[in-house]
Design an enzyme around this catalytic site. Structure first.
Site, mmCIF file in Angstrom:
data_model
loop_
_atom_site.group_PDB
_atom_site.id
_atom_site.type_symbol
_atom_site.label_atom_id
_atom_site.label_comp_id
_atom_site.label_asym_id
_atom_site.label_seq_id
_atom_site.Cartn_x
_atom_site.Cartn_y
_atom_site.Cartn_z
ATOM 1 N N ASP A 237 12.959 8.133 -34.202
ATOM 2 C CA ASP A 237 13.079 7.092 -35.234
ATOM 3 C C ASP A 237 12.362 5.824 -34.813
ATOM 4 O OD1 ASP A 237 15.396 8.986 -35.821
ATOM 5 O OD2 ASP A 237 15.164 7.742 -37.604
ATOM 6 N N LYS A 248 17.971 11.075 -33.010
ATOM 7 C CA LYS A 248 19.316 11.485 -33.439
ATOM 8 C C LYS A 248 20.298 11.601 -32.278
ATOM 9 C CE LYS A 248 20.473 11.885 -36.732
ATOM 10 N NZ LYS A 248 21.199 10.782 -37.407
#
Ligand code: MRU
EC number: 5.3.1.23
Length: 349
Positions: A237, A248
């Site tokens: 991310d 994650k």
């Protein structure tokens, strides 16, 4: 798979395949308003860093549509863009998408809202198309780290559904298959609590005919100990300037286990996910999501009433656990502070 994000000229809306209910239902969610866009981002109708960057770009056009007719449209529009950029805190692509649209607003010097909307719709479509090409390039470079017969473990879903198409981590797998590598298979960690691995990674790989098995997150150690995992490839991310990769929740544990078992651990991400203003992974804001995702499985409550839970959505993996970062311009190797800097310089950024 590219049908999960599409712009409908007819409806003047962004149409998203609702990822909350896959694979059981293949329902579309229509975004007509900024409220719809923010809802879709926050509830994960659409998720995955590049996919939310593309959604943010179309979201800017929807925001512009919403302020039509207002005297103070510039100010109102800016406020709506900020709301979109803040919908989720961790994936840098969300703000990246909004900032790219804002920069175009400034450089185009569009004076009327109509002119701006035309420019923005075209740009959102470019970003959308570009992302698929970028993922395919990640696949081309990523193929070099995969060998015939490899079983690749991945965590969460960094596939076509998490991007405009093809995927980042799954782009590496697809790239290897497309390059003619033989007998490639994937272990998808289920990825509690939203189950992106069990639901989404398994769904899209099965659709492509790439062999995939699903494992409980906590089976990772045993699978590696038994020699059942050759490589780990995950998405991100946000990658910090020093190469720490935020992905994650659970990715960090997988990386530590990979180190302990001598399994090479790769991160696949476009340059737009690298945040050179973020010094390290620990400085990155980590999304703290609703406890309901942990306390409930579907409609059923599985924890006693009033017991607090942790639902951090992401964790940082320190760069020393990472063998390489696969980008659209090549595989970056340690020391990452240097290879990241060089990759950006070579792109004139
Ligand atoms: O909460 P999510 O499902 O948006 O998290 C997604 C991930 O962690 C992905 O691995 C990451 O965004 C990379 S997607 C190509």
């Amino acid at each position: 798979m590219e049908r999960h994000i599409r712009f409908s000229d007819e409806d003047a809306a962004l149409v998203l395949l609702d990822q909350r209910y896959l694979p059981a239902c293949e329902d579309d969610y229509y975004c007509h308003t900024v409220e719809n866009i923010i809802y879709a981002l926050q509830t994960m109708v659409v998720r995955g860093a590049p996919a939310i960057g593309v959604t943010a770009a179309y979201g800017c056009w929807i925001a512009a549509k919403e302020v039509a007719g207002s005297e103070d449209w510039k100010k109102e529009l800016e406020a709506k863009l900020e709301e979109i950029a803040e919908a989720r805190p961790t994936a840098v692509n969300l703000r990246w998408g909004v900032e790219r649209m804002k920069a175009l607003w400034e450089s185009s010097q569009a004076e009327t809202l109509e002119a701006l909307m035309d420019i923005w719709l075209e740009e959102a479509k470019i970003i959308h198309k570009e992302d698929i090409e970028i993922c395919k390039q990640i696949g081309v470079h990523g193929a070099s780290v995969i060998d015939d017969g490899d079983t690749v473990m991945t965590h969460c879903n960094a596939g076509a559904l998490a991007t405009a198409g093809y995927g980042t981590a799954l782009g590496v797998v697809r790239g290897a298959v497309d390059a003619g590598k033989k007998d490639i298979s994937v272990i998808a960690n289920e990825t509690r609590p939203f189950l992106q691995g069990a639901r989404l990674t398994a769904y899209e790989l099965k659709e492509d005919g790439i062999p995939v098995s699903v494992a409980c997150d906590n089976a990772c150690g045993l699978l590696m100990r038994r020699g059942m995992v050759d490589k780990v490839v995950v998405g991100a991310d946000r990658v910090a300037a020093n190469g720490d990769a935020v992905n994650k929740i659970g990715t960090y544990s997988v990386a530590l286990l990979a180190k302990a078992h001598n399994v090479p651990f790769y991160v696949a991400a476009p340059l737009s996910t690298i945040d050179r203003n973020m010094p390290d992974g620990d400085s990155t804001p980590i999304e703290d999501r609703t406890p309901l995702e942990v306390t409930h499985v579907g409609e059923t409550q599985i924890t006693p009433d009033d017991v607090p839970v942790f639902n951090f959505a992401f964790d940082p993996t320190p760069n020393e656990l990472i063998a390489g970062i696969v980008t659209e311009v090549g595989v970056l190797r340690p020391p990452f502070a240097e290879s990241i800097k060089k990759a950006f310089e070579e792109q004139g950024k």
